[in-house]
Scaffold this active site. Structure first.
Site, PDB file in Angstrom:
ATOM      1  CB  THR A  71      -0.981   0.006   1.155  1.00 50.73           C
ATOM      2  OG1 THR A  71      -1.754  -1.200   1.257  1.00 50.73           O
ATOM      3  CG2 THR A  71      -1.716   1.318   1.281  1.00 50.73           C
ATOM      4  CB  VAL A  72       3.733   2.248   2.011  1.00 51.14           C
ATOM      5  CG1 VAL A  72       4.612   3.537   1.979  1.00 51.14           C
ATOM      6  CG2 VAL A  72       3.040   2.124   3.566  1.00 51.14           C
ATOM      7  CE  LYS A  77      -6.497  -4.507  -0.514  1.00 52.12           C
ATOM      8  NZ  LYS A  77      -4.954  -4.677  -0.166  1.00 52.12           N
ATOM      9  CB  THR A 128      -9.547  -9.008   4.378  1.00 52.04           C
ATOM     10  OG1 THR A 128      -8.211  -8.848   4.315  1.00 52.04           O
ATOM     11  CG2 THR A 128     -10.164  -9.631   2.789  1.00 52.04           C
ATOM     12  CD  GLU A 186      -2.417  -2.730  -1.850  1.00 46.39           C
ATOM     13  OE1 GLU A 186      -2.800  -1.511  -1.526  1.00 46.39           O
ATOM     14  OE2 GLU A 186      -1.822  -3.337  -0.861  1.00 46.39           O
ATOM     15  CB  SER A 221       9.797  -1.049   4.860  1.00 49.07           C
ATOM     16  OG  SER A 221      10.267  -0.197   5.940  1.00 49.07           O
ATOM     17  N   GLY A 268       9.330   4.343   7.453  1.00 49.38           N
ATOM     18  CA  GLY A 268       8.844   5.621   8.169  1.00 49.38           C
ATOM     19  C   GLY A 268       8.107   6.356   7.191  1.00 49.38           C
TER      20      GLY A 268
END
Ligand SMILES: Nc1ncnc2c1ncn2[C@@H]1O[C@H](COP(=O)(O)OP(=O)(O)OP(=O)(O)O)[C@@H](O)[C@H]1O
Ligand SMILES: C[C@H](N)[C@H](N)CCCCCC(=O)O
Ligand SMILES: [Mg+2]
Length: 229
Positions: free
Chosen positions: A16-17, A37, A41, A109, A170, A201
């Site tokens: 998602t990020v 999307k 869920t 996504e 990340s 972050g």
């Protein structure tokens, strides 16, 4: 218009990020962007899901979700347990086609990893095939990602799908030895470029911070090639 599927090596890897970062980068390049999307869920009917996160971070307002189920499980399982109808591939392709008719870029996504069942006998492999879309694989950067990422890329390749690039979901401020080695080993072992890395972050940034920094997280030429279709 261009449609790009965003999958991951698992859940919670940063799809998602990363989707929000790709969207912000495309907007920065002057493109209109929608994000789909297909199945959310783990969220109640009125709770903010992944699309709300994309909207918060990237400011995208064209957001479309096809189905959602309350329990944080694979969509097929969550739908069965909720006694709710499962999403149909036609629902997804129709929603994406509608968005693609009105935007330069549509990002789609998935839920979890590429083989997660969105419905019985339906995965993001089927969605990417039906959309004839390239796929971006969001991967963890640390130890264990070589296996997960190569399995994911092999599954995509086995269906004749194009893996456009790998994005590390990340990237730590102080990457450990495995993470540093993985940056080079991932493209060598998968044959797919590591096209970007979202700094750890990033999900906690304000929208101005996120949108101003996101383009720098990706290889510029790769993004240009990706969004130009
Ligand atoms: N680069 C990042 N910086 C900060 N937090 C992050 C980053 N990437 C992911 N996270 C956090 O990790 C959690 C999982 O990330 P995310 O929701 O993007 O995973 P996902 O792969 O989209 O999961 P799902 O399969 O549920 O869609 C979230 O709380 C998110 O805020
Ligand atoms: C609930 C979570 N956030 C995702 N939307 C669904 C992840 C399903 C993962 C299934 C699995 O691979 O075990
Ligand atoms: Mg997500």
């Amino acid at each position: 218009m261009t449609v790009v599927v965003v999958t991951g090596t698992s859940t919670d890897v940063g799809k998602t990020v990363a989707t929000a970062a790709l969207a912000a980068t495309a907007v920065d390049a002057g493109l209109t962007v929608a994000v789909c999307k297909p199945v959310q869920t783990g969220m109640g009917a009125d709770e903010p899901g992944d699309l709300a996160e994309v909207g918060r971070l990237a400011g995208v307002t064209s957001l479309v979700e096809c189905a959602r189920y309350p329990e944080p499980l694979a969509p097929e399982t969550a739908a069965t347990r909720a006694g709710m109808p499962m999403v149909a591939l036609d629902d997804i392709t129709a929603a994406v086609a509608d968005a693609a008719a009105r935007h330069d870029l549509v990002l789609v996504e998935g839920a979890g990893g590429v083989l997660v069942r969105l419905a019985t006998d339906l995965t993001m492999l089927d969605v990417a095939t039906a959309l004839d879309a390239p796929v971006v694989v969001v991967a963890d950067g640390g130890l264990g990602t070589l296996n997960h990422t190569e399995l994911t890329v092999d599954a995509l390749r086995g269906r004749g799908l194009t893996t456009a690039g790998i994005v590390i979901g990340s990237w730590p401020a102080e990457p450990d030895l495995a993470t540093r080695c993985n940056r080079d080993d991932l493209p060598r072992l998968t044959g797919v470029t590591v096209a970007g890395a979202v700094p750890a972050g990033a999900g906690a940034m304000t929208r101005p911070e996120f949108c101003s920094q996101a383009p720098s997280w990706f290889d510029t030429e790769w993004v240009t090639g990706l969004v130009s279709g």
